[in-house]
Design an enzyme around this catalytic site. Sequence first.
Site, PDB file in Angstrom:
ATOM      1  N   LYS A  62       0.848  -1.197   0.000  1.00 40.59           N
ATOM      2  CA  LYS A  62       0.000   0.000   0.000  1.00 40.59           C
ATOM      3  C   LYS A  62       0.880   1.242   0.000  1.00 40.59           C
ATOM      4  CE  LYS A  62      -2.388   1.632   3.621  1.00 40.59           C
ATOM      5  NZ  LYS A  62      -3.465   1.791   4.636  1.00 40.59           N
ATOM      6  N   ARG A 105     -10.826  -1.213   6.789  1.00 40.69           N
ATOM      7  CA  ARG A 105     -10.013  -2.111   7.610  1.00 40.69           C
ATOM      8  C   ARG A 105      -9.691  -1.476   8.951  1.00 40.69           C
ATOM      9  NH1 ARG A 105      -5.225   0.734   9.056  1.00 40.69           N
ATOM     10  NH2 ARG A 105      -3.569   0.515   7.510  1.00 40.69           N
TER      11      ARG A 105
END
Length: 313
Positions: A62, A105
């Site tokens: 990410k 998340r």
Amino acid sequence: MKFIEAKEIADYTPYAALVDALECAFSSSFESPKRAHYEVGEGGSTMLVMPCWVDDDCFGLKAVSVVPLNAERGLPTVSGIYQLFDAKDGRLLALMDAAELTARRTAAASALASRYLSRADSKRLLMVGTGKLAPYFIEAHAAVRGLEEVYIYGRDQAKMQATCEAVQHLGLDARPVGNLPDAAANADIISSATTSKTPIVLGEWLRKGVHLDLVGAYKPDMREVDGTAVSKASVFVDTHDGVMGEGGDILQAIGEGVFTEADIKADLASLCMGKHEGRSSAGEITLFKSVGAAIEDFAAAKLVYAGASLAAL
């Protein structure tokens, strides 16, 4: 290679399933090098790079920007991309909207911690902060506890009302509050998601049995609670290294001499693997400090990819 946008990410990560996926991931043997954290531009902007992998299955990366000043510009605070690769042959499997993935998340990690740390009979949630993440946290906490009332506190009345409207579909009694001490004293769970540099929630307001979910203050100079709140609580963290590197609430309490690193009870992996029981009594004050972990992104990305693959059949 799939490109998966925000709407699809939300569709493929209902909170009950996402919390379960995170629990499974934290119970596994994963590799997650310390994230690279760079200060860029002006106004406290940050670039984060977070890799993660599990055995020889997949690996993910990410890359996101966090720009606090974007809130004043009407732009997203978090922007970026998540890349999921096949570990066997190195193929890029998917690119995903990292902002939506991160929001979901992060909220799910707090809900996972709440499974172990909040009282099972928790009914009242106080949400401190009215940014983009607030509705995510309310919905995630509601997925693991039978919430009935939600108090929403922020600096802007219009944003408080907008947050209430954003969670109407959950069937909760959601309302803005102006008296934060009273709301905190009445809450079973307090979730705070701000970029404050001074304490917002004070330890003297906390009643026995409350659970604190602290997800803002992701830099050492930020904090959402005072040292009294930290010292009164049984403290748990998402990852030990992450919080000791960036968790301002904990680091500043240590600097004040009211808390020590050794006082941290356990991390999420220890809770999920049964190495710590979590809450030990109804009257215990618990605190979960989160700064984000690459394993959370990885677990969410795999759930999204599985959903997208099934949808394509």
